[in-house]
Each structure stands twice: as structure tokens, then as C-alpha cells.
Design a protein around this motif. Structure first.
Motif, PDB file in Angstrom:
ATOM      1  N   LEU A 110      43.416  54.653  48.695  1.00  0.00           N
ATOM      2  CA  LEU A 110      44.729  54.140  47.679  1.00  0.00           C
ATOM      3  C   LEU A 110      44.586  55.097  46.513  1.00  0.00           C
ATOM      4  CD1 LEU A 110      44.264  50.382  47.778  1.00  0.00           C
ATOM      5  CD2 LEU A 110      45.714  51.906  49.230  1.00  0.00           C
ATOM      6  N   ASN A 111      43.695  56.217  46.328  1.00  0.00           N
ATOM      7  CA  ASN A 111      43.579  56.969  45.211  1.00  0.00           C
ATOM      8  C   ASN A 111      43.880  56.324  44.021  1.00  0.00           C
ATOM      9  OD1 ASN A 111      43.580  59.493  43.930  1.00  0.00           O
ATOM     10  ND2 ASN A 111      45.808  59.816  43.965  1.00  0.00           N
ATOM     11  N   ILE A 112      42.713  55.419  43.871  1.00  0.00           N
ATOM     12  CA  ILE A 112      42.373  54.613  42.583  1.00  0.00           C
ATOM     13  C   ILE A 112      41.003  54.462  42.358  1.00  0.00           C
ATOM     14  CG2 ILE A 112      44.369  53.106  42.657  1.00  0.00           C
ATOM     15  CD1 ILE A 112      43.020  50.813  44.005  1.00  0.00           C
ATOM     16  N   SER A 113      40.471  53.967  41.108  1.00  0.00           N
ATOM     17  CA  SER A 113      38.996  54.065  40.869  1.00  0.00           C
ATOM     18  C   SER A 113      38.537  52.828  41.723  1.00  0.00           C
ATOM     19  CB  SER A 113      38.764  53.917  39.466  1.00  0.00           C
ATOM     20  OG  SER A 113      39.288  52.539  38.963  1.00  0.00           O
ATOM     21  N   THR A 114      37.120  52.822  41.899  1.00  0.00           N
ATOM     22  CA  THR A 114      36.349  51.727  42.326  1.00  0.00           C
ATOM     23  C   THR A 114      36.537  50.562  41.669  1.00  0.00           C
ATOM     24  OG1 THR A 114      34.311  52.723  41.693  1.00  0.00           O
ATOM     25  CG2 THR A 114      34.892  53.057  43.893  1.00  0.00           C
ATOM     26  N   LYS A 115      36.660  50.792  40.070  1.00  0.00           N
ATOM     27  CA  LYS A 115      36.523  49.688  39.223  1.00  0.00           C
ATOM     28  C   LYS A 115      37.953  49.078  39.308  1.00  0.00           C
ATOM     29  CE  LYS A 115      35.127  47.268  35.634  1.00  0.00           C
ATOM     30  NZ  LYS A 115      33.869  46.419  35.883  1.00  0.00           N
ATOM     31  N   THR A 116      39.092  49.580  39.556  1.00  0.00           N
ATOM     32  CA  THR A 116      40.196  49.165  40.097  1.00  0.00           C
ATOM     33  C   THR A 116      40.171  48.115  41.197  1.00  0.00           C
ATOM     34  OG1 THR A 116      41.481  50.901  38.591  1.00  0.00           O
ATOM     35  CG2 THR A 116      42.569  49.587  40.266  1.00  0.00           C
ATOM     36  N   VAL A 117      39.497  48.645  42.158  1.00  0.00           N
ATOM     37  CA  VAL A 117      39.495  48.018  43.734  1.00  0.00           C
ATOM     38  C   VAL A 117      38.801  46.799  43.188  1.00  0.00           C
ATOM     39  CG1 VAL A 117      38.115  48.034  45.654  1.00  0.00           C
ATOM     40  CG2 VAL A 117      39.330  50.023  45.034  1.00  0.00           C
ATOM     41  N   GLU A 118      37.642  46.692  42.241  1.00  0.00           N
ATOM     42  CA  GLU A 118      36.759  45.518  42.093  1.00  0.00           C
ATOM     43  C   GLU A 118      37.619  44.472  41.186  1.00  0.00           C
ATOM     44  OE1 GLU A 118      33.203  46.827  39.882  1.00  0.00           O
ATOM     45  OE2 GLU A 118      32.725  48.025  41.504  1.00  0.00           O
ATOM     46  N   ASN A 119      38.656  45.165  40.159  1.00  0.00           N
ATOM     47  CA  ASN A 119      39.200  43.909  39.569  1.00  0.00           C
ATOM     48  C   ASN A 119      40.267  43.676  40.448  1.00  0.00           C
ATOM     49  OD1 ASN A 119      37.749  44.972  37.238  1.00  0.00           O
ATOM     50  ND2 ASN A 119      39.239  46.257  36.402  1.00  0.00           N
ATOM     51  N   GLN A 120      40.925  44.407  41.080  1.00  0.00           N
ATOM     52  CA  GLN A 120      41.990  43.739  42.184  1.00  0.00           C
ATOM     53  C   GLN A 120      41.503  42.710  43.118  1.00  0.00           C
ATOM     54  OE1 GLN A 120      45.501  44.332  41.910  1.00  0.00           O
ATOM     55  NE2 GLN A 120      44.758  45.175  40.051  1.00  0.00           N
ATOM     56  N   LEU A 121      40.297  43.086  43.698  1.00  0.00           N
ATOM     57  CA  LEU A 121      39.626  42.078  44.600  1.00  0.00           C
ATOM     58  C   LEU A 121      39.238  40.903  43.812  1.00  0.00           C
ATOM     59  CD1 LEU A 121      38.911  42.006  47.657  1.00  0.00           C
ATOM     60  CD2 LEU A 121      36.989  42.995  47.331  1.00  0.00           C
ATOM     61  N   THR A 122      38.738  41.024  42.872  1.00  0.00           N
ATOM     62  CA  THR A 122      38.357  40.084  42.019  1.00  0.00           C
ATOM     63  C   THR A 122      39.566  38.947  41.606  1.00  0.00           C
ATOM     64  OG1 THR A 122      36.500  41.094  40.743  1.00  0.00           O
ATOM     65  CG2 THR A 122      37.383  39.024  39.687  1.00  0.00           C
ATOM     66  N   ILE A 123      40.626  39.418  41.450  1.00  0.00           N
ATOM     67  CA  ILE A 123      41.786  38.815  41.105  1.00  0.00           C
ATOM     68  C   ILE A 123      42.279  37.938  42.505  1.00  0.00           C
ATOM     69  CG2 ILE A 123      44.353  38.844  40.688  1.00  0.00           C
ATOM     70  CD1 ILE A 123      43.826  41.156  38.774  1.00  0.00           C
ATOM     71  N   ALA A 124      42.261  38.818  43.525  1.00  0.00           N
ATOM     72  CA  ALA A 124      42.713  37.983  44.812  1.00  0.00           C
ATOM     73  C   ALA A 124      41.642  37.348  45.412  1.00  0.00           C
ATOM     74  CB  ALA A 124      42.766  39.309  45.766  1.00  0.00           C
ATOM     75  N   LEU A 125      40.375  37.198  45.111  1.00  0.00           N
ATOM     76  CA  LEU A 125      39.565  36.326  45.531  1.00  0.00           C
ATOM     77  C   LEU A 125      39.513  34.861  44.843  1.00  0.00           C
ATOM     78  CD1 LEU A 125      36.357  38.549  46.680  1.00  0.00           C
ATOM     79  CD2 LEU A 125      37.922  37.306  48.242  1.00  0.00           C
ATOM     80  N   LYS A 126      39.735  35.017  43.574  1.00  0.00           N
ATOM     81  CA  LYS A 126      39.948  33.943  42.540  1.00  0.00           C
ATOM     82  C   LYS A 126      41.141  33.017  42.983  1.00  0.00           C
ATOM     83  CE  LYS A 126      37.798  35.447  38.163  1.00  0.00           C
ATOM     84  NZ  LYS A 126      37.815  35.984  36.794  1.00  0.00           N
ATOM     85  N   ARG A 127      42.188  33.759  43.398  1.00  0.00           N
ATOM     86  CA  ARG A 127      43.303  32.875  43.714  1.00  0.00           C
ATOM     87  C   ARG A 127      43.135  32.263  44.957  1.00  0.00           C
ATOM     88  NH1 ARG A 127      48.361  36.659  41.746  1.00  0.00           N
ATOM     89  NH2 ARG A 127      47.851  36.649  39.731  1.00  0.00           N
ATOM     90  N   VAL A 128      42.357  33.059  46.008  1.00  0.00           N
ATOM     91  CA  VAL A 128      42.205  32.486  47.295  1.00  0.00           C
ATOM     92  C   VAL A 128      41.210  31.229  47.184  1.00  0.00           C
ATOM     93  CG1 VAL A 128      41.141  32.867  49.523  1.00  0.00           C
ATOM     94  CG2 VAL A 128      42.736  34.668  48.795  1.00  0.00           C
ATOM     95  N   ARG A 129      40.273  31.540  46.435  1.00  0.00           N
ATOM     96  CA  ARG A 129      39.268  30.444  46.119  1.00  0.00           C
ATOM     97  C   ARG A 129      39.739  29.132  45.475  1.00  0.00           C
ATOM     98  NH1 ARG A 129      35.202  34.612  44.485  1.00  0.00           N
ATOM     99  NH2 ARG A 129      33.973  35.285  46.472  1.00  0.00           N
ATOM    100  N   ALA A 130      40.669  29.336  44.585  1.00  0.00           N
ATOM    101  CA  ALA A 130      41.151  28.146  43.942  1.00  0.00           C
ATOM    102  C   ALA A 130      42.141  27.414  45.014  1.00  0.00           C
ATOM    103  CB  ALA A 130      41.899  28.543  42.790  1.00  0.00           C
ATOM    104  N   SER A 131      42.791  28.167  45.421  1.00  0.00           N
ATOM    105  CA  SER A 131      43.868  27.600  46.395  1.00  0.00           C
ATOM    106  C   SER A 131      42.835  26.760  47.712  1.00  0.00           C
ATOM    107  CB  SER A 131      44.567  28.654  47.363  1.00  0.00           C
ATOM    108  OG  SER A 131      45.382  28.049  48.371  1.00  0.00           O
ATOM    109  N   LEU A 132      42.012  27.324  48.232  1.00  0.00           N
ATOM    110  CA  LEU A 132      40.910  26.884  49.356  1.00  0.00           C
ATOM    111  C   LEU A 132      40.222  25.631  48.747  1.00  0.00           C
ATOM    112  CD1 LEU A 132      39.568  29.767  51.279  1.00  0.00           C
ATOM    113  CD2 LEU A 132      41.287  28.104  51.556  1.00  0.00           C
ATOM    114  N   ASN A 133      39.729  25.798  47.520  1.00  0.00           N
ATOM    115  CA  ASN A 133      39.082  24.565  46.687  1.00  0.00           C
ATOM    116  C   ASN A 133      39.949  23.239  46.687  1.00  0.00           C
ATOM    117  OD1 ASN A 133      36.587  25.972  46.210  1.00  0.00           O
ATOM    118  ND2 ASN A 133      37.225  26.411  44.292  1.00  0.00           N
ATOM    119  N   THR A 134      41.091  23.537  46.500  1.00  0.00           N
ATOM    120  CA  THR A 134      42.227  22.538  46.715  1.00  0.00           C
ATOM    121  C   THR A 134      42.462  21.830  47.882  1.00  0.00           C
ATOM    122  OG1 THR A 134      43.161  23.285  44.648  1.00  0.00           O
ATOM    123  CG2 THR A 134      44.668  21.788  45.908  1.00  0.00           C
TER     124      THR A 134
END
Length: 189
Positions: free
Chosen positions: A154-178
Motif C-alpha cells: 500500500l506504500n505506507i509505513s508499518t506504523k500506519t498499518v499497525e494503527n489502521q489494524l488496531t482501529i479495525a480490530l477494536k471495532r470488530v471486537r466491540a461488535s463481537l462482544n455485543t
């Protein structure tokens, strides 16, 4: 509507330190709140503690508490939150999930439906993610790429990948917890 007015009057009295108002609120709601918790946890002592703690907090925060919804909705939301926290962190957790596992084995149709609903929910959450976040999530979870591989593609930094993945996983987990809490609640009945 009359009940709402009574709740507002009770809350005003409570804010002014009227212990009788707390007692009236307790008498109005404690049994329903207890049953709301008990239907999920099936642990009388834990449910009594949850309801008791809720009323203690209501008293302690009486002068600063801002309830913008009905008192009933506020109390039920607080109980559900505390039940969820008890499941997530409390001693009840293992027993509850062991019983749920047994019920799932016995009720395979319900389990299959719950599993399908969870998959649909994940798909809905992923579809609602911002474009870059969704793309990072899919590359990580569906194509099993490493952070470095995703960054390169994607021509982005690994830190950006980590940040974007953290956001996605938080949203998925919150939804799945419910969803998981709803499934456990349904299976407990």
C-alpha cells in the motif's frame, strides 16, 4: 409520561440528598434490575452485588450525575454494563461460558445461526470501516500478509498499518462482544 415526571422528581430529590428518594427508586427498580442480571449470570450473590453497587454509586454520584435518558433506561444500561464486566473479568465467566458451550453443543441449529450472525456482523463492521482501514484489515486477515508486506503493497509505513489494524480490530471486537453477550443471554434462557 407520568412515570418520567416521577423519575425526574425523584432524581431532583436525590440530587438534594433525600435518602427517601433513593429508597423509592430502589423499591421501584431493584427487582427488575436483579432479574435482568440474573437471567444472564444465574448467580444470585453476584446479581445482588451488581444491583447493590449500582444504587450505592447512584447515591455517591447524586449531586453530579446527569441522566439524559429515562431513569429506567439508565439503570438497565448500567446493570447490563456491569453484567458484561462481570462476565469479562469475574469468576462467573468460566462457569457461564462452559454452560454456553454445553448449550451450543445441544442446540447446534441455534449455534449455527449465531455463528452466521456473527460472520454477518463482522462483514458489516468491516464494510463500514474507512477505505484504508478496511483494506489493511482485509490484507491482514483475509490474505494473511504481515505488517511489512501490507506497508509495502500500500506504500505506507508499518506504523500506519499497525494503527489502521488496531482501529479495525477494536471495532470488530466491540461488535463481537455485543453479539457474544446477546448469544450467551439467549442460550441462558
Amino acid at each position: 409520561m407520568i412515570h418520567k415526571v416521577n423519575d425526574n422528581v425523584l432524581l431532583d430529590r436525590l440530587a438534594n440528598g433525600d435518602e427517601h428518594a433513593l429508597n423509592e427508586i430502589y423499591l421501584l427498580y431493584w427487582q427488575d434490575l436483579f432479574m435482568c442480571a440474573y437471567n444472564v449470570l444465574k448467580d444470585k450473590a453476584a446479581c445482588e452485588d451488581i444491583v447493590q453497587d449500582l444504587f450505592l454509586q447512584l447515591w455517591q454520584k447524586r449531586s453530579t450525575i446527569q441522566i439524559n435518558i429515562s431513569l429506567r433506561a439508565y439503570l438497565y444500561t448500567a446493570v447490563r454494563y456491569n453484567v458484561f464486566r462481570q462476565i469479562r473479568t469475574g469468576k462467573v465467566r468460566s462457569v457461564l461460558f462452559e454452560e454456553a458451550a454445553e448449550r451450543m453443543a445441544a442446540n447446534t441449529t441455534e449455534f449455527i445461526m449465531a455463528e452466521k450472525e456473527m460472520s454477518k456482523q463482522v462483514a458489516r463492521v468491516v464494510a463500514a470501516l474507512p477505505d484504508k482501514c478496511r483494506e489493511v484489515y482485509k490484507l491482514s486477515r483475509e490474505e494473511q500478509l504481515t505488517h511489512k508486506e501490507i506497508a509495502s503493497r500500500l506504500n505506507i509505513s508499518t506504523k500506519t498499518v499497525e494503527n489502521q489494524l488496531t482501529i479495525a480490530l477494536k471495532r470488530v471486537r466491540a461488535s463481537l462482544n455485543t453479539i457474544a453477550l446477546i448469544v450467551v443471554t439467549l442460550l441462558a434462557n
